[in-house]
Scaffold this active site. Structure first.
Site, PDB file in Angstrom:
ATOM      1  N   THR A  50      84.260  67.864  31.901  1.00  0.00           N
ATOM      2  CA  THR A  50      85.398  66.984  30.862  1.00  0.00           C
ATOM      3  C   THR A  50      84.932  65.871  30.937  1.00  0.00           C
ATOM      4  OG1 THR A  50      86.173  69.364  31.475  1.00  0.00           O
ATOM      5  CG2 THR A  50      87.278  67.541  30.840  1.00  0.00           C
ATOM      6  N   ARG A  71      90.551  81.381  25.783  1.00  0.00           N
ATOM      7  CA  ARG A  71      91.153  80.751  27.110  1.00  0.00           C
ATOM      8  C   ARG A  71      91.187  79.480  27.093  1.00  0.00           C
ATOM      9  NH1 ARG A  71      88.826  76.201  30.849  1.00  0.00           N
ATOM     10  NH2 ARG A  71      89.453  76.614  32.957  1.00  0.00           N
ATOM     11  N   VAL A  72      92.262  78.606  27.263  1.00  0.00           N
ATOM     12  CA  VAL A  72      92.049  77.315  27.682  1.00  0.00           C
ATOM     13  C   VAL A  72      92.428  76.797  29.114  1.00  0.00           C
ATOM     14  CG1 VAL A  72      93.891  75.478  26.620  1.00  0.00           C
ATOM     15  CG2 VAL A  72      93.695  77.159  25.173  1.00  0.00           C
ATOM     16  N   GLY A  73      91.488  76.089  29.271  1.00  0.00           N
ATOM     17  CA  GLY A  73      91.816  75.075  30.244  1.00  0.00           C
ATOM     18  C   GLY A  73      93.349  73.875  30.812  1.00  0.00           C
ATOM     19  N   ASP A  74      92.844  73.501  31.582  1.00  0.00           N
ATOM     20  CA  ASP A  74      94.095  72.263  31.743  1.00  0.00           C
ATOM     21  C   ASP A  74      94.060  71.426  30.681  1.00  0.00           C
ATOM     22  OD1 ASP A  74      92.032  71.238  33.683  1.00  0.00           O
ATOM     23  OD2 ASP A  74      92.870  70.048  34.101  1.00  0.00           O
ATOM     24  N   THR A  85      90.241  66.431  35.305  1.00  0.00           N
ATOM     25  CA  THR A  85      88.777  67.569  35.830  1.00  0.00           C
ATOM     26  C   THR A  85      89.155  68.319  36.680  1.00  0.00           C
ATOM     27  OG1 THR A  85      86.758  66.945  35.280  1.00  0.00           O
ATOM     28  CG2 THR A  85      87.546  65.560  36.589  1.00  0.00           C
ATOM     29  N   GLY A  86      88.506  69.731  36.179  1.00  0.00           N
ATOM     30  CA  GLY A  86      88.270  70.650  37.742  1.00  0.00           C
ATOM     31  C   GLY A  86      88.400  71.794  36.865  1.00  0.00           C
ATOM     32  N   GLY A 121      90.955  74.317  35.675  1.00  0.00           N
ATOM     33  CA  GLY A 121      91.790  74.013  34.949  1.00  0.00           C
ATOM     34  C   GLY A 121      93.051  75.006  35.149  1.00  0.00           C
TER      35      GLY A 121
END
Lengths: 357, 357
Positions: free
Chosen positions: A220, A248-251, A271-272, A274
């Site tokens: 990211t 799927r959606v992360g942070d 970043t990581g 999420g």
């Protein structure tokens, strides 16, 4: 004699000033930026010198592009998009070209941006044809009544603004195709608990899953910037997680999780892993500690990353305050990162034993 | 005489205890819940007695359903889903059946839920066929490795769990069809600045838009609950905004904006003009004030809603702390709301001049 008198005359105001403890010329307000290219299991013994040189060169190039905007007095938001566009266009990072492939074998992109001066924000999730997702997130912020647009709808909005719709193949690279094949093979391998990825998890599956997910989440990208006018901005762009399913959606596109900016506190890009960053409201939590506890940006960032670790997650953040103090905190072995603050030496780093600010 | 001796004997330990200032039996830990059915321009002179009675009855019914779960020792998460399911199934509220229609004339649903004990969370955005979106959000939390699933992907996940896919017509009501027609007419009406809704806004359009949007956002539903074990949970479910375009997502499915819960602080569910609630990270900001400033839940909720107002947004929140203190704060004329905390009288309210806790 005349000359002597004159020099005495010239010296007098200086003496008077010294006696009055004169105001020094106002110091130039600090400006600068930090960028990241993802956090994860980035180890020296798994890196080749050639690849490492490519990463450092691209980080330095993106940093320079953002810094040039700020140096000539441009706005923090422009520095954020300039730096992130270079990272999106590079196949080295998991954003734009070279993003990871989802379970359907295509690239699915998320991004968000925030203006620290106005607290305006924009985000997009799940787009497939936008060359620079961070630019579309910015257009959502500046040219729509909304903060977050998703999926096909976000691309219809982009088309109405004249964006070119690229074929998804533009984003796809052979390296990411191989990563997806590895992820699929790991899923199918009998006895491998990682088969549970994205399916229904028993608690017994979690530790195996953790290892698997950790290996899949490099790259990211994000940027935090402070301009000469004292305005902060932050942005984040990503392809998410290899082999991701179910939309799927992360942070990264979540304001308050992956991105936050307020002139009153700081600008943050995360970043990581999420899911953990959403649960800990990472970006807003760093801002809140500065606002409510008066913590420094470094103490706040370190505290929040420790919270993520306690939940079981890993990754990192870059955070920049309005005085030019920068934090680059992570609890993963490495994080691609770079920073350039006016009057200070430039930093480009990858591993955990290099500079964090 | 014997009896006299006996009564003296029985009295002695009591006297001894009184002398030792005995511990009273531990008080029953408080439990209870709050619900909301949306905030907005809800005015007495625009409400009929019959409709008002329906709203109050449905709020009381949902409150009772959630309270019954808690009263018998059930978990806060179950109370949240029980209460919200009744509100989703009622056409009175903008969630599940009776959700507002988007620009394509269909219902598009978002929801999120959070477990205050574990900080686990689940969210879905943009689903079209799920009867009770809050239940799917909970399954994302408990049966997937993810926090947020979007669009068709979320429904593929639901199908894999055996969810029935309802035709979108199940959700659509004549009332919402009329609302959509009004919104479309307002968009087309020559000279009406509201034509800008969801398009590109000049700053001159904003004030007209504000009025228009305010009228269109009644009815997001939510619940915050505290169980007998001291665990908090929060959930929110919505159809979003009438005539919404471009896959717009508001605060309801955003953890940290529309929903947050932590046993260390409080459980929060928000309702209102979602864009502003995202920008202010409303739900997490209330939790952060309690964590970092030691503010009461009411002071924290009031402070955050004031921030939303300062940005130009309106709406409200319900927030419940681990001691059973509840806040129902809003800066709109009204908010459908109800609360029942053990040992205290039940509250059901609609207008701004009724109880807020």
């Amino acid at each position: 004699m005349k000359l002597h008198h004159l020099s005495l005359l010239l010296a007098l105001p200086a003496l008077a000033c010294a006696a009055k403890a004169p105001n020094p010329p106002p110091p130039m307000p600090p400006f600068g930026l930090g960028i990241h290219g993802g956090a994860g299991v980035i180890l020296r013994n798994e890196m080749t010198p050639g690849l490492e040189a490519q990463y450092r060169a691209k980080l330095a190039e993106a940093l320079a592009a953002g810094y040039a905007v700020l140096d000539r007095g441009g706005p923090a938001l422009d520095a954020v998009t300039a730096a992130i566009n270079l990272l999106e266009d590079s196949p080295l990072f998991n954003a734009g070209k070279g993003a990871v492939l989802n379970a359907d074998g295509i690239c699915e992109l998320d991004a968000s941006i925030m203006n620290g001066r106005t607290l305006a924000a924009g985000a997009i999730a799940g787009v497939h044809h936008i060359k620079n997702p961070i630019n579309l997130a910015r257009d959502v912020m500046e040219k729509s009544a909304h903060v977050m647009l998703t999926g096909d709808g976000a691309e219809i909005f982009a088309q109405s603004l004249g964006y070119e719709m690229l074929p998804n193949e533009y984003f796809q690279t052979e390296f990411r195709r191989q990563q997806l094949e590895q992820a699929r093979a790991a899923e199918k391998k009998p006895g491998r608990k990682t088969a549970a990825l994205g399916r229904f998890l028993s608690s017994a599956d979690v530790s195996a899953l953790e290892h698997f997910v950790r290996e899949q989440k490099y790259g990211t990208v994000g940027c935090v910037a402070l301009d000469r006018q004292g305005n902060l901005a932050a942005g984040t762009s990503t392809g998410g997680m290899t082999n991701k399913k179910f939309g799927r959606v992360g942070d990264a596109p979540i304001i308050g999780a992956g991105t936050y900016a307020s002139n009153a506190t700081c600008a943050v890009s995360a970043t990581g892993w999420g899911e953990f960053f959403i649960r800990a409201s990472v970006a807003h939590d760093i801002s809140a500690q500065m606002e409510y506890l008066g913590r420094s940006v470094r103490e706040a960032a370190a505290t929040t990353i420790a919270k993520v670790g306690k939940l079981g997650g890993d990754g990192g953040v870059i955070a920049l305050d309005a005085k030019g103090n920068i934090a680059m905190e992570f609890n993963s072995p490495g994080m691609y990162r770079a920073a350039k603050i006016s009057g200070l030496p430039e930093t480009v780093a990858i591993y955990g034993d290099e500079a964090r600010h």
